[in-house]
Design a protein around this motif. Structure first.
Motif, PDB file in Angstrom:
ATOM      1  N   GLU A  36       0.814  -1.212   0.000  1.00 25.54           N
ATOM      2  CA  GLU A  36       0.000   0.000   0.000  1.00 25.54           C
ATOM      3  C   GLU A  36       0.849   1.265   0.000  1.00 25.54           C
ATOM      4  OE1 GLU A  36      -0.653  -2.742   1.740  1.00 25.54           O
ATOM      5  OE2 GLU A  36      -2.656  -3.279   1.032  1.00 25.54           O
ATOM      6  N   ARG A  37       1.957   1.235   0.725  1.00 24.25           N
ATOM      7  CA  ARG A  37       2.810   2.426   0.797  1.00 24.25           C
ATOM      8  C   ARG A  37       3.407   2.766  -0.572  1.00 24.25           C
ATOM      9  NH1 ARG A  37       3.770   6.923   3.967  1.00 24.25           N
ATOM     10  NH2 ARG A  37       5.540   7.891   2.965  1.00 24.25           N
ATOM     11  N   GLU A  38       3.847   1.739  -1.304  1.00 23.34           N
ATOM     12  CA  GLU A  38       4.424   1.984  -2.628  1.00 23.34           C
ATOM     13  C   GLU A  38       3.399   2.578  -3.582  1.00 23.34           C
ATOM     14  OE1 GLU A  38       7.772  -1.228  -3.600  1.00 23.34           O
ATOM     15  OE2 GLU A  38       5.915  -2.118  -2.852  1.00 23.34           O
ATOM     16  N   VAL A  39       2.176   2.061  -3.536  1.00 21.37           N
ATOM     17  CA  VAL A  39       1.120   2.589  -4.400  1.00 21.37           C
ATOM     18  C   VAL A  39       0.764   4.005  -3.974  1.00 21.37           C
ATOM     19  CG1 VAL A  39      -1.277   2.288  -5.147  1.00 21.37           C
ATOM     20  CG2 VAL A  39       0.252   0.301  -5.004  1.00 21.37           C
ATOM     21  N   TYR A  40       0.667   4.234  -2.680  1.00 27.21           N
ATOM     22  CA  TYR A  40       0.383   5.577  -2.181  1.00 27.21           C
ATOM     23  C   TYR A  40       1.450   6.565  -2.635  1.00 27.21           C
ATOM     24  CZ  TYR A  40      -0.301   9.462   1.054  1.00 27.21           C
ATOM     25  OH  TYR A  40      -0.484  10.703   1.582  1.00 27.21           O
ATOM     26  N   ASP A  41       2.708   6.145  -2.590  1.00 25.22           N
ATOM     27  CA  ASP A  41       3.796   7.023  -3.032  1.00 25.22           C
ATOM     28  C   ASP A  41       3.660   7.398  -4.506  1.00 25.22           C
ATOM     29  OD1 ASP A  41       4.980   7.198  -0.554  1.00 25.22           O
ATOM     30  OD2 ASP A  41       6.462   5.626  -0.942  1.00 25.22           O
ATOM     31  N   LEU A  42       3.036   6.544  -5.299  1.00 33.23           N
ATOM     32  CA  LEU A  42       2.829   6.847  -6.716  1.00 33.23           C
ATOM     33  C   LEU A  42       1.764   7.919  -6.942  1.00 33.23           C
ATOM     34  CD1 LEU A  42       2.853   3.220  -8.169  1.00 33.23           C
ATOM     35  CD2 LEU A  42       4.635   4.971  -8.469  1.00 33.23           C
ATOM     36  N   ILE A  43       0.820   8.043  -6.015  1.00 33.54           N
ATOM     37  CA  ILE A  43      -0.312   8.955  -6.237  1.00 33.54           C
ATOM     38  C   ILE A  43      -0.321  10.184  -5.335  1.00 33.54           C
ATOM     39  CG2 ILE A  43      -1.779   7.140  -7.166  1.00 33.54           C
ATOM     40  CD1 ILE A  43      -3.221   7.051  -4.430  1.00 33.54           C
ATOM     41  N   VAL A  66      -5.805   2.762   0.414  1.00 30.69           N
ATOM     42  CA  VAL A  66      -5.210   2.021  -0.699  1.00 30.69           C
ATOM     43  C   VAL A  66      -5.201   0.548  -0.314  1.00 30.69           C
ATOM     44  CG1 VAL A  66      -3.109   1.651  -2.054  1.00 30.69           C
ATOM     45  CG2 VAL A  66      -3.749   3.972  -1.363  1.00 30.69           C
ATOM     46  N   ARG A  67      -5.678  -0.293  -1.213  1.00 32.46           N
ATOM     47  CA  ARG A  67      -5.699  -1.743  -0.994  1.00 32.46           C
ATOM     48  C   ARG A  67      -4.930  -2.409  -2.126  1.00 32.46           C
ATOM     49  NH1 ARG A  67      -7.612   0.521   2.618  1.00 32.46           N
ATOM     50  NH2 ARG A  67      -9.577   0.294   3.661  1.00 32.46           N
ATOM     51  N   VAL A  68      -3.983  -3.268  -1.782  1.00 30.92           N
ATOM     52  CA  VAL A  68      -3.214  -4.015  -2.777  1.00 30.92           C
ATOM     53  C   VAL A  68      -3.345  -5.497  -2.474  1.00 30.92           C
ATOM     54  CG1 VAL A  68      -0.922  -4.444  -3.739  1.00 30.92           C
ATOM     55  CG2 VAL A  68      -1.542  -2.131  -3.027  1.00 30.92           C
ATOM     56  N   ASN A  69      -3.679  -6.269  -3.502  1.00 27.12           N
ATOM     57  CA  ASN A  69      -3.730  -7.720  -3.368  1.00 27.12           C
ATOM     58  C   ASN A  69      -2.835  -8.304  -4.456  1.00 27.12           C
ATOM     59  OD1 ASN A  69      -4.363 -10.481  -3.541  1.00 27.12           O
ATOM     60  ND2 ASN A  69      -6.392 -10.133  -2.660  1.00 27.12           N
ATOM     61  N   ASN A  70      -1.622  -8.696  -4.073  1.00 28.97           N
ATOM     62  CA  ASN A  70      -0.669  -9.230  -5.040  1.00 28.97           C
ATOM     63  C   ASN A  70      -1.090 -10.589  -5.577  1.00 28.97           C
ATOM     64  OD1 ASN A  70       1.761  -7.368  -5.299  1.00 28.97           O
ATOM     65  ND2 ASN A  70       1.451  -7.428  -3.088  1.00 28.97           N
ATOM     66  N   LEU A  71      -1.806 -11.376  -4.785  1.00 23.60           N
ATOM     67  CA  LEU A  71      -2.252 -12.688  -5.260  1.00 23.60           C
ATOM     68  C   LEU A  71      -3.292 -12.564  -6.363  1.00 23.60           C
ATOM     69  CD1 LEU A  71      -2.495 -14.641  -1.883  1.00 23.60           C
ATOM     70  CD2 LEU A  71      -0.702 -14.789  -3.631  1.00 23.60           C
ATOM     71  N   GLU A  72      -4.170 -11.590  -6.231  1.00 23.61           N
ATOM     72  CA  GLU A  72      -5.207 -11.371  -7.240  1.00 23.61           C
ATOM     73  C   GLU A  72      -4.830 -10.287  -8.236  1.00 23.61           C
ATOM     74  OE1 GLU A  72      -8.959 -10.732  -5.293  1.00 23.61           O
ATOM     75  OE2 GLU A  72      -8.823 -12.613  -4.176  1.00 23.61           O
ATOM     76  N   ASN A  73      -3.662  -9.671  -8.038  1.00 20.89           N
ATOM     77  CA  ASN A  73      -3.172  -8.601  -8.922  1.00 20.89           C
ATOM     78  C   ASN A  73      -4.152  -7.444  -9.019  1.00 20.89           C
ATOM     79  OD1 ASN A  73      -0.747  -9.984  -9.608  1.00 20.89           O
ATOM     80  ND2 ASN A  73      -1.930 -11.275 -10.988  1.00 20.89           N
ATOM     81  N   ILE A  96      -5.531   9.748 -11.003  1.00 19.19           N
ATOM     82  CA  ILE A  96      -5.037   8.657 -10.152  1.00 19.19           C
ATOM     83  C   ILE A  96      -4.932   7.375 -10.986  1.00 19.19           C
ATOM     84  CG2 ILE A  96      -5.574   7.171  -8.187  1.00 19.19           C
ATOM     85  CD1 ILE A  96      -6.962   9.673  -6.918  1.00 19.19           C
ATOM     86  N   ARG A  97      -5.990   7.090 -11.725  1.00 15.79           N
ATOM     87  CA  ARG A  97      -6.027   5.867 -12.541  1.00 15.79           C
ATOM     88  C   ARG A  97      -4.914   5.853 -13.589  1.00 15.79           C
ATOM     89  NH1 ARG A  97      -9.608   1.736 -13.615  1.00 15.79           N
ATOM     90  NH2 ARG A  97      -9.619   1.023 -15.777  1.00 15.79           N
ATOM     91  N   VAL A  98      -4.734   6.962 -14.298  1.00 16.29           N
ATOM     92  CA  VAL A  98      -3.700   7.049 -15.332  1.00 16.29           C
ATOM     93  C   VAL A  98      -2.312   6.884 -14.716  1.00 16.29           C
ATOM     94  CG1 VAL A  98      -2.587   8.607 -16.987  1.00 16.29           C
ATOM     95  CG2 VAL A  98      -5.068   8.348 -16.986  1.00 16.29           C
ATOM     96  N   GLU A 113     -12.077   4.672  -6.893  1.00 15.58           N
ATOM     97  CA  GLU A 113     -13.447   5.056  -6.528  1.00 15.58           C
ATOM     98  C   GLU A 113     -13.440   6.204  -5.518  1.00 15.58           C
ATOM     99  OE1 GLU A 113     -16.259   1.175  -6.798  1.00 15.58           O
ATOM    100  OE2 GLU A 113     -15.059   1.326  -4.979  1.00 15.58           O
ATOM    101  N   VAL A 114     -14.522   6.947  -5.544  1.00 11.66           N
ATOM    102  CA  VAL A 114     -14.760   7.976  -4.528  1.00 11.66           C
ATOM    103  C   VAL A 114     -15.103   7.259  -3.227  1.00 11.66           C
ATOM    104  CG1 VAL A 114     -16.279   9.873  -3.863  1.00 11.66           C
ATOM    105  CG2 VAL A 114     -15.590   9.631  -6.240  1.00 11.66           C
ATOM    106  N   SER A 115     -14.548   7.716  -2.128  1.00 14.07           N
ATOM    107  CA  SER A 115     -14.863   7.128  -0.827  1.00 14.07           C
ATOM    108  C   SER A 115     -16.361   7.240  -0.564  1.00 14.07           C
ATOM    109  CB  SER A 115     -14.101   7.845   0.290  1.00 14.07           C
ATOM    110  OG  SER A 115     -12.720   7.717   0.100  1.00 14.07           O
ATOM    111  N   GLU A 116     -16.897   6.213   0.026  1.00 12.33           N
ATOM    112  CA  GLU A 116     -18.344   6.158   0.286  1.00 12.33           C
ATOM    113  C   GLU A 116     -18.802   7.358   1.110  1.00 12.33           C
ATOM    114  OE1 GLU A 116     -21.633   3.147   2.268  1.00 12.33           O
ATOM    115  OE2 GLU A 116     -19.661   2.379   1.700  1.00 12.33           O
ATOM    116  N   GLY A 117     -19.855   8.011   0.618  1.00 10.76           N
ATOM    117  CA  GLY A 117     -20.467   9.128   1.322  1.00 10.76           C
ATOM    118  C   GLY A 117     -19.726  10.450   1.212  1.00 10.76           C
ATOM    119  N   SER A 118     -18.689  10.522   0.373  1.00 12.77           N
ATOM    120  CA  SER A 118     -17.892  11.751   0.310  1.00 12.77           C
ATOM    121  C   SER A 118     -18.249  12.670  -0.851  1.00 12.77           C
ATOM    122  CB  SER A 118     -16.399  11.407   0.242  1.00 12.77           C
ATOM    123  OG  SER A 118     -16.090  10.776  -0.977  1.00 12.77           O
ATOM    124  N   HIS A 119     -19.156  12.232  -1.728  1.00 16.12           N
ATOM    125  CA  HIS A 119     -19.507  13.057  -2.891  1.00 16.12           C
ATOM    126  C   HIS A 119     -20.978  12.856  -3.232  1.00 16.12           C
ATOM    127  CE1 HIS A 119     -19.368  14.691  -7.000  1.00 16.12           C
ATOM    128  NE2 HIS A 119     -18.306  15.356  -6.575  1.00 16.12           N
TER     129      HIS A 119
END
Length: 155
Positions: A36-43, A66-73, A96-98, A113-119
């Protein structure tokens, strides 16, 4: 001119068994795991489209979302717009996606995705960001792509 070998009849030795590679050895894929930290650092340093601040500085993105699942990619990022009626939510999500699609190995399925209830238009924004055809069409728009590139630029 033909080159003559220095040693015409070299001694030939048997190969060691533990050095022989099989086809399976070549086919094995080396998988680089992400957390999660590596992905967070990217965004985290993506620029907000309206303010001269990063998404981290505005708390639009957070490592805990941020959620990362390496087994499910899979990589799943939830972001929180600064206000419930933010007109830039889809653009932020696209940025973020790009960024993740460009930076992560292609084995990952990226969901933003937008966090639930935030928009106020949470479902509509999430539907747009999940639609591959709409994302592809958006990235074919040169004006929109230029804005996204400015957002993800670290310079």
């Amino acid at each position: 001119m033909t080159k003559v070998a220095d040693n015409i009849n070299p001694d030939v030795y048997e190969k060691r068994a533990d050095r022989e590679l099989t086809r399976a050895d070549y086919d094995e894929e080396v998988v680089d795991e992400f957390d999660e930290r590596e992905v967070y650092d990217l965004i985290r340093n993506i620029n907000d489209p309206e303010h001269p601040l990063t998404l981290e500085e505005l708390r639009v993105v957070d490592e805990n979302n941020v959620r990362v699942n390496n087994l499910e990619n899979t990589v799943h990022v939830y972001f929180t717009p600064t206000i419930p009626h933010c007109s830039m939510a889809t653009l932020i999500g696209l940025s973020i996606r790009v960024q993740l699609l460009r930076a992560l190995p292609s084995r990952f399925k990226v969901t933003v995705e937008v966090s639930e209830g935030s928009h106020m238009s949470e479902n509509a924004v999430n539907k747009q960001l999940a639609d591959k055809e709409r994302v592809a069409a958006a990235l074919e728009n040169n004006n929109l792509l230029q804005i996204i590139n400015q957002c993800i630029s670290t310079f």
